[in-house]
Design an enzyme around this catalytic site. Structure first.
Site, PDB file in Angstrom:
ATOM      1  N   HIS A 169      51.820  56.063 -30.091  1.00 22.48           N
ATOM      2  CA  HIS A 169      50.721  56.489 -29.230  1.00 22.48           C
ATOM      3  C   HIS A 169      49.396  56.110 -29.881  1.00 22.48           C
ATOM      4  O   HIS A 169      49.271  56.165 -31.107  1.00 22.48           O
ATOM      5  CB  HIS A 169      50.775  58.008 -29.002  1.00 22.48           C
ATOM      6  CG  HIS A 169      51.913  58.425 -28.130  1.00 22.48           C
ATOM      7  ND1 HIS A 169      52.160  57.834 -26.925  1.00 22.48           N
ATOM      8  CD2 HIS A 169      52.862  59.378 -28.290  1.00 22.48           C
ATOM      9  CE1 HIS A 169      53.223  58.411 -26.371  1.00 22.48           C
ATOM     10  NE2 HIS A 169      53.659  59.338 -27.185  1.00 22.48           N
TER      11      HIS A 169
ATOM     12  N   LYS B 252      48.115  70.543 -21.036  1.00 24.82           N
ATOM     13  CA  LYS B 252      47.080  70.106 -20.088  1.00 24.82           C
ATOM     14  C   LYS B 252      47.273  70.766 -18.729  1.00 24.82           C
ATOM     15  O   LYS B 252      46.321  70.917 -17.958  1.00 24.82           O
ATOM     16  CB  LYS B 252      47.141  68.580 -19.970  1.00 24.82           C
ATOM     17  CG  LYS B 252      46.034  67.961 -19.131  1.00 24.82           C
ATOM     18  CD  LYS B 252      45.905  66.476 -19.403  1.00 24.82           C
ATOM     19  CE  LYS B 252      47.158  65.717 -19.018  1.00 24.82           C
ATOM     20  NZ  LYS B 252      47.297  65.576 -17.548  1.00 24.82           N
TER      21      LYS B 252
END
Length: 910
Positions: free
Chosen positions: A179, A577
């Site tokens: 990532h 999130k």
């Protein structure tokens, strides 16, 4: 004292930290940390590096650059010491007066300082670990977090035999991912590594003399190189660039560290018999990798790239095994008279001769009457042939290599040479058993919707029809799995993770597509479809989906073949999130509890795969503490997690730190199943169930009040460098799923976390907790939970660390960019509320006041991060207002440079 920049009569950053041990004007929740003292060796390292950086800056930019850097530094320190002063405003005015060229130079100077300070601190960690090791008595272990101590504690609770059984079955599976969270260029990382080596060398040369002078010269040259190296990449790294970067960690540390960890534990378990009897320790670590396999949202990962990634990893491990075998053979100069070959070894030699008489003759000439060395040297030749793909000599699998090595080992034992049998040869065997010929299992990942679209496309056009390119790529991916398995074995690539698994049919789609790719079920390679539950709703539905999956014939077939082993992945990023960090943590804990019970009810050997990022908003924090806080039965001696970006290098870049991290996590994995730990966690979960429900409801509601407010996604992009972070060439994967941020669903979790971190808000790690704690409004109950409920204690401690890296004055300046006072006030009020309650629960007067080392590190950096934040704010304001469109490119460059610096300063990205 010496300034970090010039060598004049001002003070270093470390001296500044020591100076503020005197009473200071109070700064809410911040000032207690200043009482910590910095160890003298670390003080000296930072002083030297600071002096040298000052010399480099003067040589490069003259006194004017140094004066500007010093003025900003002094104002930032003054503002930090006395928040009521006008120092921060004056610092802001100073930054506004810089030309953009000067602002860029100043940003680079502070960034270089952070790289040097981080290097000094990392080496000091190594120094402390070495000193600790030098004074450890393995026979009188105390209750620490070492692996031997964990085995001893477990044995005291379950008995020696059961503890040894659990040790034989324990599993640690770190999965390396790419990532885009490592903001540094590889060239910068290499420069920092060379500086670190010279800092370590100074420890040996500390008495002075010509050698120390030579070290000074080389260190100055390397710091000059660091300063002159462009901090920003010119282009994004390719996927294979990311593969090569992570493989460098294997080459530099992991190849040696894992066998060393096994050896250390084996030495303790066997005591005086160590090295003379068969090892007790079975290799418990297996590496995984998503780099080159994770195609969810990354169009750059293709079937061709996956094959290339597997090949690169294989070449790396085969080269290491070859080198290791050469070193081992060099020590087997045992005469055949005193240490005769067994009949089994003679038979192995005859088989080797039949493969190549010429090589056998050369090897025999190199090792006259040394049968064990002779056989192992031929093994070296076969490893080289395996790497070069010489079919006549190559090993067909790592199992064949292991069998040959065991023949040599048994022959040595039969001849009485046990120290040679269980010395370097055992190390080589551990390497083969740990890494195989593939080094790390390449795990593939794709979004469930991609599979659904592919199946619909095939249903409409037929398998031989004019399929969409993405459908063709999906089918090619499954064919690649077979290619990799044929070359390196089933363990090289058999796990297939399904992102956003929301029904059992999403797992069935994996097997259906594989059968379509191979023209029938009988030709399909070994595949384990692994569900990934990410959102709050998916976590809630997880057990029902798993129950339905048991009805799939392909799943039942795999259960019969693999001993009823099932893997389930839990996503920390999107759940956080989705509902906020606190509610996500509680939802993940509840899901683990329910999935573990489902596994027990169905006689399943469960492995939970934790998709944890480096930052707190992505499940970050100390892994060993996280393991010990898991629900009873959810670990069961197996711990698997993602290790990504900068975290890979922080945890595995240095061999001493890597060994310590591995020991701590494996120790926690063993202890999590100890009766005392399971009982504590079970009692706490029951005792505080009602509290958890109240915290969840309040936190989630307040989080949604913010993120679901009209215009929030656009406001978020306005008050943080979100858009600009997307421009950073720091990874091969796109930062978002769509073209713009019209919804948080379009945004990946990494830039969500990274952006809040850059704005010195860290909202993704704490928002909603303060409101939840205030809703409970029972300090005694909350303090009791902190003392008795490990999960809650971990939440509070992690939030404390996150808040320690925030700054409400800097944060307010970022939030003001969005022209939404209502949303800005929500954030600032929640920050103050959360800070107040965390301090009350921990009975502290300042953030991290009870955690000396971490508190010292944060305190050392804070004023310097403030300086970089002001530079970033200048660039961000200019870009947002559009006042100087002709300088937009320069402003953007300044902003991106400051992003690198802040990331290095707070040591936190995504």
């Amino acid at each position: 004292m010496l300034t970090p920049w010039t060598g004049s009569t001002d003070e270093t950053p470390v001296a500044y930290l020591v100076r503020v041990t005197a009473p200071l004007p109070p700064r809410e929740n911040q000032r207690g940390i200043a009482r910590h003292e910095v160890p003298e060796p670390l003080r000296n390292d930072v002083r030297v590096l600071g002096e040298f950086l000052g010399r480099v800056l003067r040589e490069s930019g003259g006194d004017g650059l140094l004066e500007d850097v010093e003025r900003l530094r002094e104002l930032a320190i003054a503002a930090h010491d006395d928040p009521e002063s006008d120092a921060l405003v004056r610092a802001e005015e100073l930054v506004a007066g810089f030309t953009l060229e000067r602002a860029e130079q100043v940003a680079r100077a502070f960034t270089c300082y952070f790289h040097l300070a981080n290097t000094a601190e990392e080496y000091h960690r190594v120094r402390v670990l070495r000193e600790r090791e030098a004074h450890v008595d393995p026979h009188t272990l105390t209750a620490d977090d070492s692996l031997p101590a964990a085995v001893a504690q477990l044995a005291s609770e379950v008995g020696e035999e059961e503890a040894r059984r659990r040790l034989r079955e324990v599993e640690f599976r770190p999965v390396l991912t790419a990532h885009p969270t490592e903001a540094r260029r590889r060239a910068v990382s290499r420069s920092i590594r060379r500086i670190a080596e010279l800092v370590a060398e100074r420890d040996i040369l500390s008495t002075g003399g010509v050698s120390l002078a030579e070290n000074d010269r080389r260190l100055l040259a390397e710091i000059d190189t660091l300063w002159r190296t462009a901090p920003l990449r010119q282009s994004k790294p390719t996927v294979l660039d990311e593969v090569r970067t992570v493989l460098s960690v294997f080459e530099s540390t992991l190849a040696d560290v894992l066998p060393a960890v096994y050896r250390r534990l084996d030495d303790w378990l066997l005591d005086g018999d160590a090295g003379t009897t068969p090892p007790v320790v079975r290799p418990f670590a297996r590496l995984g990798s998503w780099i080159g396999g994770d195609r969810d949202g990354n169009p750059n990962v293709t079937a061709e790239i996956t094959r290339a990634a597997a090949q690169l990893a294989s070449e790396q491990v085969l080269l290491e095994l070859e080198r290791s075998a050469v070193r081992t053979a060099a020590g087997l100069t045992l005469d055949g008279v005193g240490t005769p070959a067994s009949s089994e070894l003679n038979a192995l030699w005859q088989r080797e001769r039949s493969l190549s008489e010429s090589i056998a003759s050369r090897v025999a000439a190199e090792s006259p009457n040394e049968p064990h060395r002779r056989a192992l040297l031929f093994v070296v030749e076969r490893l080289a042939a395996t790497r070069s793909r010489n079919a006549d000599l190559a090993y067909g699998s790592s199992g064949e290599l292991e069998a040959d090595l065991l023949v040599v080992q048994r022959s040595l034992v039969d001849a009485g040479a046990t120290r040679q049998a269980f010395g370097d040869l055992q190390r080589l065997l551990w390497q083969v058993q740990t890494f195989g010929f593939h080094l790390a299992e390449l795990e593939l990942r794709q979004h469930s919707q991609v599979h659904e679209s592919a199946l619909a496309d095939i249903a409409a056009k037929g398998i031989d029809g004019d399929l969409e390119p993405r459908t063709v790529e999906v089918l090619d991916t499954f064919r690649t799995i077979g290619t990799v398995q044929k070359r390196f074995g089933p363990d090289a690539a058999r796990r297939y993770i399904v992102s956003f698994t929301q029904k059992a049919e999403h797992l069935a789609a994996v097997y259906e597509l594989a059968e379509l790719a191979y023209g029938g079920a009988e030709n399909v390679p070994v595949i384990d479809a692994v569900p990934l539950f990410e959102t709050f709703a998916d976590l809630q539905a997880s057990v029902g989906i798993l129950e339905q999956a048991l009805e799939l014939p392909q799943v039942r077939k795999r259960l019969a073949e693999n001993g009823r082993r099932v893997e389930v992945m839990l996503g920390y990023s999107d759940s956080s999130k989705d509902v906020g960090p606190l509610s996500a943590t509680l939802a993940l804990d509840d899901a683990q509890r329910r999935i573990a019970q489902w596994a027990r009810d169905n006689d399943i050997q469960l492995t939970l795969f934790h998709g944890r990022g480096g930052a707190l908003g992505r499940g970050g924090g100390p892994a060993n503490r996280a393991v010990l806080a898991q629900p009873p039965g959810s670990v069961d001696g197996r711990f698997k997690l993602t290790e990504q970006g900068e975290v890979i290098f922080a945890r595995y870049g240095d061999p001493h730190i890597a060994a310590r991290h591995i020991e701590q996590v494996v120790a926690a994995t063993l202890l999590q199943g100890a009766p005392s730990v399971e009982e504590r966690n079970a009692e706490a979960a029951e005792r505080f169930r009602s509290l958890a429900d109240r915290l969840d409801a309040s936190s989630r509601a307040h989080f949604h009040e913010l993120v679901r407010a009209e215009g929030f996604p656009q406001w978020f992009a306005q008050v943080t460098p979100l858009e600009e972070i997307g421009l950073l060439p720091i990874g091969s994967r796109p930062a978002r799923r769509g073209l713009s941020v019209s919804s948080l669903d379009d945004l990946r979790a990494i830039p969500w976390v990274f952006s809040w971190s850059q704005a010195r808000i860290n909202l993704a790690g704490w928002y909603g907790l303060g409101t939840a704690l205030e809703a409970v409004d029972d300090l005694d109950e909350l303090r009791s939970a902190y003392e008795r409920w490990p999960l809650f204690a971990t939440i509070i401690d992690n939030v404390e660390m996150s808040l320690a890296k925030t700054d409400e004055r800097i944060a307010a300046r970022y939030l003001a960019l969005g022209d939404r006072e209502d949303l800005a006030q929500l954030v600032l009020d929640e920050m103050a509320r959360t800070r107040r309650w965390v301090l009350a629960i921990t009975d502290s007067d300042a953030m991290l006041s009870r955690r000396r080392i971490l508190g010292r590190a944060v305190q050392l950096r804070s004023p310097y991060v403030d300086a970089l934040s002001l530079l970033q704010l200048r660039a961000l304001r200019g870009l947002r207002t559009g006042d100087a469109p002709e300088r937009a490119e320069d402003l953007q460059r300044l902003l991106l440079l400051s992003v690198n610096g802040v990331a290095a300063g707070v040591q936190n990205t995504g």
